[in-house]
Design a protein around this motif. Structure first.
Motif, PDB file in Angstrom:
ATOM      1  N   ILE A 198      35.307  98.358  14.525  1.00  0.00           N
ATOM      2  CA  ILE A 198      36.771  97.660  15.380  1.00  0.00           C
ATOM      3  C   ILE A 198      37.268  97.020  15.094  1.00  0.00           C
ATOM      4  N   ASP A 202      41.774  90.575  17.131  1.00  0.00           N
ATOM      5  CA  ASP A 202      42.746  90.952  18.123  1.00  0.00           C
ATOM      6  C   ASP A 202      42.141  89.667  19.409  1.00  0.00           C
ATOM      7  N   SER A 206      42.397  92.914  23.990  1.00  0.00           N
ATOM      8  CA  SER A 206      42.178  94.029  23.002  1.00  0.00           C
ATOM      9  C   SER A 206      41.111  94.414  22.029  1.00  0.00           C
ATOM     10  N   ASP A 210      39.793  98.209  22.510  1.00  0.00           N
ATOM     11  CA  ASP A 210      40.294  99.400  21.231  1.00  0.00           C
ATOM     12  C   ASP A 210      38.578  99.948  21.657  1.00  0.00           C
ATOM     13  N   GLU A 213      37.673 102.490  23.924  1.00  0.00           N
ATOM     14  CA  GLU A 213      38.394 103.305  23.686  1.00  0.00           C
ATOM     15  C   GLU A 213      37.719 104.549  23.013  1.00  0.00           C
ATOM     16  N   ALA A 214      36.956 103.352  21.737  1.00  0.00           N
ATOM     17  CA  ALA A 214      36.614 103.997  20.113  1.00  0.00           C
ATOM     18  C   ALA A 214      34.998 105.671  20.178  1.00  0.00           C
TER      19      ALA A 214
END
Ligand code: AP5
Length: 221
Positions: A198, A202, A206, A210, A213-214
């Protein structure tokens, strides 16, 4: 009964492991287990373990594996970890990674996913230099995540403090120790197909998005 879920946060000092681990634990209904917080609790309670840990932490060195492993094993055996945990700061050596596998095996689980938060060294130094902590473990940053009132905790109104080991010379040693002793775990977990990398540069929200989602994609959590 469903198997417990264990997430291991990996990354250098100041990458945002603690910040993200707290959010993930809440969202996924897991318990946040931070080896650094456990040592600091022992320090505040003036235990023998706290005194021992302090002698290493103040120099930016790792606390010996045997005491660290025993402390985390005890923490993971408590009832609030029955559904699993988000591990933050552990494992930090190949020996700790091996011990963790054995501990989780005994608890009927395994490491499910390892988000590795990658951040360049220059950013780490700025983040740790600007970090302010509450005694309840909430983490702020002077510029990136300031409290509503200067150096006062948003939740309980107590004064914030800066960590002893966030002094620039100790931060550099912590980064060197990470590169020497902890970074081999990146390849270890990559080779097991558990690592998700990751970009930690950011903003906080954010990075959380991330990671979520991962890990949803990779581990079906
Ligand atoms: P520990 O407490 O684990 O420290 P660390 O790994 O060095 O990690 P940090 O807590 O410093 O950073 P973090 O990645 O959690 O970042 P944070 O979210 O706070 O360990 C301390 C010591 O204990 C070790 O040096 C060692 O002596 C001992 N120890 C612990 N575990 C051990 C083990 N397993 N074996 C042996 N010894 C052990 O964020 C940092 C700052 O950046 C904050 O101010 C935050 O608000 C800000 N920030 C976070 N994310 C962002 C973002 N995306 N953008 C902007 N700012 C951000």
């Amino acid at each position: 009964m469903a198997k417990p879920t264990y997430i291991v946060m990996l990354g250098p000092p100041g990458a945002g492991k603690g910040t993200q681990a707290k959010v993930l634990a809440k969202k996924l209904n897991l318990t946040h287990v931070s080896s650094g917080d456990l040592f600091r609790e022992n320090l505040n309670n003036k235990t023998e373990l706290g005194r021992l840990a302090q002698s290493y932490m103040s120099k930016g060195e790792l606390v010996p594996d045997d005491v660290t492993i025993a402390m985390v094993e005890e923490r993971l055996s408590r009832t609030d970890c029955v559904g699993g945990a988000v591990l933050d700061g552990f494992p930090r050596t190949p020996a700790q990674a091996g011990a963790l596998d054995a501990i989780l095996n005994g608890l009927g689980g395994e490491v499910n996913i390892v988000p590795y938060i990658s951040v360049p060294a220059k950013v780490l130094v700025d983040r740790l230099g600007g970090r302010w902590m509450s005694h309840s473990g909430r983490v702020y940053h002077a510029l990136n995540n300031p409290p509503k009132v200067k150096w006062i905790d948003d939740v309980d109104g107590s004064p914030l403090y800066q960590r002893e080991d966030d002094k620039p010379e100790t931060v550099q040693r912590r980064i060197d120790v990470y590169l020497e002793q902890t970074s081999p775990l990146i390849e270890h977990y990559r080779s097991l197909g558990l690592l998700v990398e990751i970009d930690g540069t950011d903003d906080i929200e954010s990075v959380t998005a991330d990671i979520l989602e991962a890990i949803t994609g990779a581990a079906g959590l």
